[in-house]
Write an enzyme that holds these catalytic residues in place. Sequence first.
Site, PDB file in Angstrom:
ATOM      1  N   GLY A  32       0.764  -1.243   0.000  1.00 35.69           N
ATOM      2  CA  GLY A  32       0.000   0.000   0.000  1.00 35.69           C
ATOM      3  C   GLY A  32       0.791   1.287   0.000  1.00 35.69           C
ATOM      4  O   GLY A  32       0.212   2.363  -0.181  1.00 35.69           O
ATOM      5  N   CYS A  36     -13.299   4.850 -28.308  1.00 29.26           N
ATOM      6  CA  CYS A  36     -14.584   5.529 -28.424  1.00 29.26           C
ATOM      7  C   CYS A  36     -15.301   5.567 -27.081  1.00 29.26           C
ATOM      8  O   CYS A  36     -16.284   4.858 -26.853  1.00 29.26           O
ATOM      9  CB  CYS A  36     -15.431   4.844 -29.487  1.00 29.26           C
ATOM     10  SG  CYS A  36     -14.595   4.887 -31.062  1.00 29.26           S
TER      11      CYS A  36
HETATM   12  C1  LIG Z   1      -3.045  -4.939  -4.113  1.00 30.59           C
HETATM   13  C2  LIG Z   1      -2.567  -5.564  -2.870  1.00 30.59           C
HETATM   14  C3  LIG Z   1      -1.283  -5.316  -2.396  1.00 30.59           C
HETATM   15  C4  LIG Z   1      -0.346  -4.324  -3.035  1.00 30.59           C
HETATM   16  O1  LIG Z   1      -0.803  -3.017  -2.921  1.00 30.59           O
HETATM   17  P1  LIG Z   1       0.129  -1.808  -3.415  1.00 30.59           P
HETATM   18  O2  LIG Z   1      -0.681  -0.615  -3.127  1.00 30.59           O
HETATM   19  O3  LIG Z   1       0.357  -1.997  -4.866  1.00 30.59           O
HETATM   20  O4  LIG Z   1       1.384  -1.868  -2.620  1.00 30.59           O
HETATM   21  C5  LIG Z   1      -0.854  -6.000  -1.286  1.00 30.59           C
HETATM   22  N1  LIG Z   1      -1.671  -6.892  -0.644  1.00 30.59           N
HETATM   23  C6  LIG Z   1      -2.922  -7.147  -1.079  1.00 30.59           C
HETATM   24  C7  LIG Z   1      -3.748  -8.127  -0.342  1.00 30.59           C
HETATM   25  C8  LIG Z   1      -3.413  -6.496  -2.190  1.00 30.59           C
HETATM   26  O5  LIG Z   1      -4.654  -6.750  -2.599  1.00 30.59           O
END
Ligand SMILES: *Cc1c(COP(=O)(O)O)cnc(C)c1O
Length: 425
Positions: A247, A353
Site C-alpha cells: 500500500g 470511443c
Molecule cells: C493490491 C494488494 C497489495 C499491493 O498493494 P500496493 O498498493 O500496490 O502496494 C498487497 N496486498 C494485497 C492483499 C493487495 O490486494
Amino acid sequence: MSEQILPGQPHIAYHGNQLHVEQVRLSDLARQYGTPLFVYSSAAMLSALAAYQRGFSGRNAQVCYAMKANSSLAILQLFARAGCGFDIVSGGELERVLAAGGQADKVIFSGVGKTRSEMQRALAAGIACFNVESQAELEVLNQVALAMGRQAPVSIRVNPDVDAQTHPYISTGLKDNKFGIAHEQTLATYQRASSMPGLKVVGIDCHIGSQITQEAPYLDAMDRVLDLVGAIEAAGISLTHIDFGGGLGINYNGDTPPAADALWSKLLAKLDARGYGQRQIMIEPGRSLVGNAGVCLTEVLYLKPGPLKNFCIVDAAMNDLPRPAMYEAFHQIVPLSPRGGKSQVWDVVGPVCESGDWLGRERALDLATGDLVALLSAGAYCMSMASNYNSRGRAAEVLVNGEQSYLIRQRETVADQMRHEQLVG
Ligand SMILES: *Cc1c(COP(=O)(O)O)cnc(C)c1O
C-alpha cells in the site's frame, strides 16, 4: 548534463535534450519497437526493493512483491533473483511466478474469491501461506486440504478499520468494504481455524489500502493488529508471522510518501516496544516497487484545437493505461525531446470511443503531430490492467538495464487477439 523529472528517481532523466531510462534513449526504443511502448528500469525496481531490504536489515523479514501491480514474466524474474517472494491473487499469478523461476515456498495467496481448483494447485505447489478473507473460505480450504491429505498454512486477513486516506476505490481497511475479517470477529475466526484439521494457523495479515502517502494509518493499523495478536495468543493460538500488507504510495504528482526504510524503522520500533520485534515480518508491496520504474511512450497522432478545449490525440489509450479512466489518476506527461517553444494547454486523449478515454487533462505542452511523449509513473497497474477494448492489441514492453534493453513482451497482434475465437458452423 542530466535533469531528474521525478525527484528522488534518478533512473529516468533528460541527458541533453533527450529523455532516457538509465543509459538508453527512449526515442531510439520508440523507433525500434513502435508505440505505445512500456519501458522499465531494472535499477529503479531493484533500488525500490533495496529500500525495504535496508529497512529490514538484521530482521527476520520477507518481501513478497504484490505482482498484480505488474505481472510481466521478466519483472517477476528480476524480483525472484533479488530474493523476493510474491503475493498472488489468482491461480494464473501462481503459474506466472513458477514460469519466471520464483519459489512456491515464498508465495502468499491473497484475495476474497479463491476457487477450489486454485486452492488445490497452490497447495500442491507448496505455497507459504493462504491469506484467508472469510469464514466461508476457511471451511472450503479445510475441505480441499483434507481431501488432498494436506494441511493448508493459513493467515487470516483482519480488517483493522483504519482510514488509509486514499482514493475510496483503493482503500481496503475500512469496515464497509469487502476485504478481511472484521476486528470484532477476529478471535472467533482464529479459534474456528485452529480447530480445523486441514488448516495450520501460521500468521495474521492486513492490507489497508493503496497509494498511502502518510505514516499515521500504518502506525494505527500496526497497533490494532498487535492488539489482535495479543488476544489471539492469549487464547492459546500462536502466530509465526505478521504480514503487514502493501500500500505504500509513490510520487505521481508531488506526492510525498515516506521512504520505505524510514517508514519501517518507525514500524519496527513499535514492534520492538511492544515485544514483537523478533517475529517474522512479511510485507506485500506492489506499486512502490514498480510504479516509478516505468514509463509509457506514445506518439501524438492529431492535434485538435477547439473553442473550449484543445485535444491532443495520442496512440495510447485507456486500454493501455486504465488508471486515469478508472480512478481519475494523474500521470505526468513529458516530451521525449522538448521543443523549448511556447506551451499550449491540451487534454491528452486516446483513440478509444469513450469520453472516459483520457490520459491527462489540461496539460501545458509544446507539441506537434508526430512528437513522442512519455506518461510517467506507468510501471504499476497499467500493463497489468491493460485490455483489448476496441480490438487494440496490448503494447510491447522493454526492460532496461544500464545500456542494455530487452524486449520482454512483443506487441500483441490481431491474430493473437482472435486466436481463441471461432465462427459458428
Ligand atoms: C493490491 C494488494 C497489495 C499491493 O498493494 P500496493 O498498493 O500496490 O502496494 C498487497 N496486498 C494485497 C492483499 C493487495 O490486494
